[in-house]
Design a protein around this motif. Sequence first.
Motif, mmCIF file in Angstrom:
data_model
loop_
_atom_site.group_PDB
_atom_site.id
_atom_site.type_symbol
_atom_site.label_atom_id
_atom_site.label_comp_id
_atom_site.label_asym_id
_atom_site.label_seq_id
_atom_site.Cartn_x
_atom_site.Cartn_y
_atom_site.Cartn_z
ATOM 1 N N VAL A 39 55.226 -29.202 20.206
ATOM 2 C CA VAL A 39 57.151 -28.284 20.042
ATOM 3 C C VAL A 39 56.640 -27.549 19.296
ATOM 4 O O VAL A 39 56.158 -27.718 17.701
ATOM 5 N N PRO A 40 56.498 -26.252 18.905
ATOM 6 C CA PRO A 40 56.682 -25.479 17.785
ATOM 7 C C PRO A 40 58.236 -25.361 17.091
ATOM 8 O O PRO A 40 58.097 -24.672 17.444
ATOM 9 N N ARG A 41 58.008 -25.926 16.018
ATOM 10 C CA ARG A 41 59.869 -26.639 15.064
ATOM 11 C C ARG A 41 59.250 -25.893 13.889
ATOM 12 O O ARG A 41 60.167 -24.949 14.051
ATOM 13 N N ASP A 42 58.144 -25.670 13.222
ATOM 14 C CA ASP A 42 57.909 -25.089 11.549
ATOM 15 C C ASP A 42 58.382 -23.544 12.190
ATOM 16 O O ASP A 42 58.924 -23.049 10.978
ATOM 17 N N TRP A 43 57.516 -22.455 12.721
ATOM 18 C CA TRP A 43 58.269 -21.362 13.086
ATOM 19 C C TRP A 43 59.537 -20.780 13.505
ATOM 20 O O TRP A 43 59.546 -20.248 12.867
ATOM 21 N N SER A 44 59.886 -21.504 14.597
ATOM 22 C CA SER A 44 61.204 -21.573 15.050
ATOM 23 C C SER A 44 62.094 -21.662 13.777
ATOM 24 O O SER A 44 63.407 -20.357 13.608
ATOM 25 N N ARG A 45 62.183 -22.555 13.095
ATOM 26 C CA ARG A 45 62.646 -22.658 11.634
ATOM 27 C C ARG A 45 62.852 -21.488 10.691
ATOM 28 O O ARG A 45 63.783 -21.334 10.275
ATOM 29 N N SER A 46 61.804 -21.508 10.820
ATOM 30 C CA SER A 46 61.659 -20.546 9.375
ATOM 31 C C SER A 46 62.392 -19.154 9.711
ATOM 32 O O SER A 46 62.318 -18.215 9.033
ATOM 33 N N THR A 47 61.843 -18.438 11.264
ATOM 34 C CA THR A 47 62.129 -17.355 11.444
ATOM 35 C C THR A 47 63.628 -17.432 11.775
ATOM 36 O O THR A 47 64.072 -16.451 11.235
ATOM 37 N N LEU A 48 64.493 -18.518 12.063
ATOM 38 C CA LEU A 48 65.874 -18.886 12.188
ATOM 39 C C LEU A 48 66.393 -17.891 10.902
ATOM 40 O O LEU A 48 67.413 -17.472 10.606
ATOM 41 N N LYS A 49 66.216 -18.616 9.814
ATOM 42 C CA LYS A 49 66.632 -19.131 8.494
ATOM 43 C C LYS A 49 66.410 -17.537 7.998
ATOM 44 O O LYS A 49 67.104 -16.935 7.236
ATOM 45 N N ASP A 50 64.977 -16.600 8.151
ATOM 46 C CA ASP A 50 65.354 -15.154 8.301
ATOM 47 C C ASP A 50 65.985 -14.628 8.798
ATOM 48 O O ASP A 50 66.255 -13.183 8.091
ATOM 49 N N ILE A 51 66.655 -14.511 9.830
ATOM 50 C CA ILE A 51 67.314 -13.246 10.189
ATOM 51 C C ILE A 51 68.761 -14.188 9.779
ATOM 52 O O ILE A 51 69.742 -13.327 9.661
ATOM 53 N N LEU A 52 69.165 -15.705 9.447
ATOM 54 C CA LEU A 52 70.259 -15.983 8.938
ATOM 55 C C LEU A 52 71.067 -15.128 8.124
ATOM 56 O O LEU A 52 72.022 -14.893 7.716
ATOM 57 N N ASN A 53 69.757 -14.916 7.009
ATOM 58 C CA ASN A 53 70.036 -14.739 5.298
ATOM 59 C C ASN A 53 69.414 -13.173 5.274
ATOM 60 O O ASN A 53 69.876 -12.427 4.257
ATOM 61 N N ASN A 54 68.662 -12.819 6.356
ATOM 62 C CA ASN A 54 68.960 -10.996 6.326
ATOM 63 C C ASN A 54 70.063 -10.121 6.060
ATOM 64 O O ASN A 54 70.545 -10.175 7.128
ATOM 65 N N SER A 55 70.221 -9.551 4.790
ATOM 66 C CA SER A 55 71.563 -8.831 5.250
ATOM 67 C C SER A 55 70.922 -7.153 5.847
ATOM 68 O O SER A 55 72.164 -6.154 5.439
ATOM 69 N N ASP A 56 69.554 -6.919 5.980
ATOM 70 C CA ASP A 56 69.547 -5.517 6.530
ATOM 71 C C ASP A 56 69.014 -5.403 7.730
ATOM 72 O O ASP A 56 68.284 -6.029 7.750
ATOM 73 N N ARG A 57 70.092 -4.543 8.586
ATOM 74 C CA ARG A 57 69.753 -4.709 9.621
ATOM 75 C C ARG A 57 69.868 -6.171 10.368
ATOM 76 O O ARG A 57 69.447 -6.244 11.365
ATOM 77 N N GLN A 58 70.606 -7.029 10.360
ATOM 78 C CA GLN A 58 70.825 -8.313 10.359
ATOM 79 C C GLN A 58 71.393 -8.220 11.936
ATOM 80 O O GLN A 58 70.721 -8.796 13.048
ATOM 81 N N SER A 59 72.275 -7.221 12.049
ATOM 82 C CA SER A 59 73.043 -7.335 13.901
ATOM 83 C C SER A 59 71.469 -6.649 14.954
ATOM 84 O O SER A 59 71.957 -7.364 16.022
ATOM 85 N N ASP A 60 71.176 -6.189 14.450
ATOM 86 C CA ASP A 60 69.919 -5.181 15.279
ATOM 87 C C ASP A 60 68.650 -6.367 15.519
ATOM 88 O O ASP A 60 67.898 -6.833 16.548
ATOM 89 N N LEU A 61 68.563 -7.329 14.235
ATOM 90 C CA LEU A 61 67.408 -8.352 13.952
ATOM 91 C C LEU A 61 68.011 -9.324 14.785
ATOM 92 O O LEU A 61 67.136 -9.560 16.044
ATOM 93 N N ILE A 62 69.217 -9.554 15.025
ATOM 94 C CA ILE A 62 69.721 -10.518 16.054
ATOM 95 C C ILE A 62 69.670 -10.510 17.434
ATOM 96 O O ILE A 62 69.071 -10.760 18.455
ATOM 97 N N ARG A 63 69.830 -9.096 18.126
ATOM 98 C CA ARG A 63 69.658 -9.240 19.159
ATOM 99 C C ARG A 63 68.427 -9.073 19.980
ATOM 100 O O ARG A 63 68.424 -8.731 20.523
ATOM 101 N N THR A 64 67.676 -8.002 18.732
ATOM 102 C CA THR A 64 66.016 -8.520 19.577
ATOM 103 C C THR A 64 65.445 -9.708 19.284
ATOM 104 O O THR A 64 65.097 -10.279 20.414
ATOM 105 N N TYR A 65 66.258 -10.400 18.903
ATOM 106 C CA TYR A 65 66.014 -11.940 18.536
ATOM 107 C C TYR A 65 66.388 -12.478 20.117
ATOM 108 O O TYR A 65 65.591 -13.410 21.079
ATOM 109 N N ILE A 66 67.845 -12.460 20.503
ATOM 110 C CA ILE A 66 68.115 -12.701 21.554
ATOM 111 C C ILE A 66 67.250 -12.300 22.763
ATOM 112 O O ILE A 66 67.528 -12.796 23.716
ATOM 113 N N GLY A 67 67.407 -11.156 22.721
ATOM 114 C CA GLY A 67 66.250 -9.994 23.502
ATOM 115 C C GLY A 67 64.996 -10.859 23.910
ATOM 116 O O GLY A 67 64.508 -11.546 25.297
ATOM 117 N N SER A 68 64.755 -11.288 22.803
ATOM 118 C CA SER A 68 63.342 -12.079 22.921
ATOM 119 C C SER A 68 63.159 -13.813 23.484
ATOM 120 O O SER A 68 62.784 -13.849 24.633
#
Length: 245
Positions: A39-68
């Motif tokens: 279970v790769p736990r650390d990378w998933s938590r850090s990636t999610l935290k970056d996406i949740l708190n990013n104010s620039d292109r957050q919608s695009d980042l979320i859609r890219t993350y969901i697609g992946s």
Amino acid sequence: MKDEGELGRRAPRPRRPSIPQKMFHSVRHTTNKFLSLLVPRDWSRSTLKDILNNSDRQSDLIRTYIGSEIAKMNTTGVTAALIAGVISSGFSWYNIEGTSWVTRAMWFSGLILAIASVASSAIHTAAFLRMTCDRNVTKRFKEALGYDTMGNDQTDEEHWHPHTLTPYVLGGPTLHLKLSVLTFVIGLFYEIWRAAVAADLKWQSDDLKIAFIVTLVGGFVVINYIFSVLTLVHHSMHVTKVPKV
């Protein structure tokens, strides 16, 4: 010129960790490395935290993350279905009635885990697809996978955090797939070496020769798997934070 009081006050030396503390940190580091194979736990938590708190292109980042995530779940589901087929075929090409109860228990467990991986992958894929159809996909994503520690919509600080179990839930299908393969291989090796032990471990016996060759191949595969996870896969899961404007 410094007075005697200033000369007498020296900076305290950093306290060196004791031997038990060093052993504890070494064991914890090794355990985390081993758990990262499943279970790769650390990378998933850090990636999610970056996406949740990013104010620039957050919608695009979320859609890219969901697609992946959808692509990963599709791959995991197809692979788990293939593994389930392999395990099921094992009941026919091997005399299952003559095998040990340990082997049968491992193979049945592996089959259940593979089916669970297929089902959970399908559930996750459907959930992410429904999320993308929402008008406010950003809000749905953030509320589903994280929580706001400040209780408002401010985005200039990292006050959004993923839920504690979010990395485990997202990695559940992959974990089931890995455990399915592991239980099947353990049952297979146990049965092979059980036959070799029953032959009194005599080199003249074909069972011992089969067990020896299969063990060499299995050891080579395990070493390559661990090397690939700890190098390519492990480092590719670390993302660079997107600078905020």
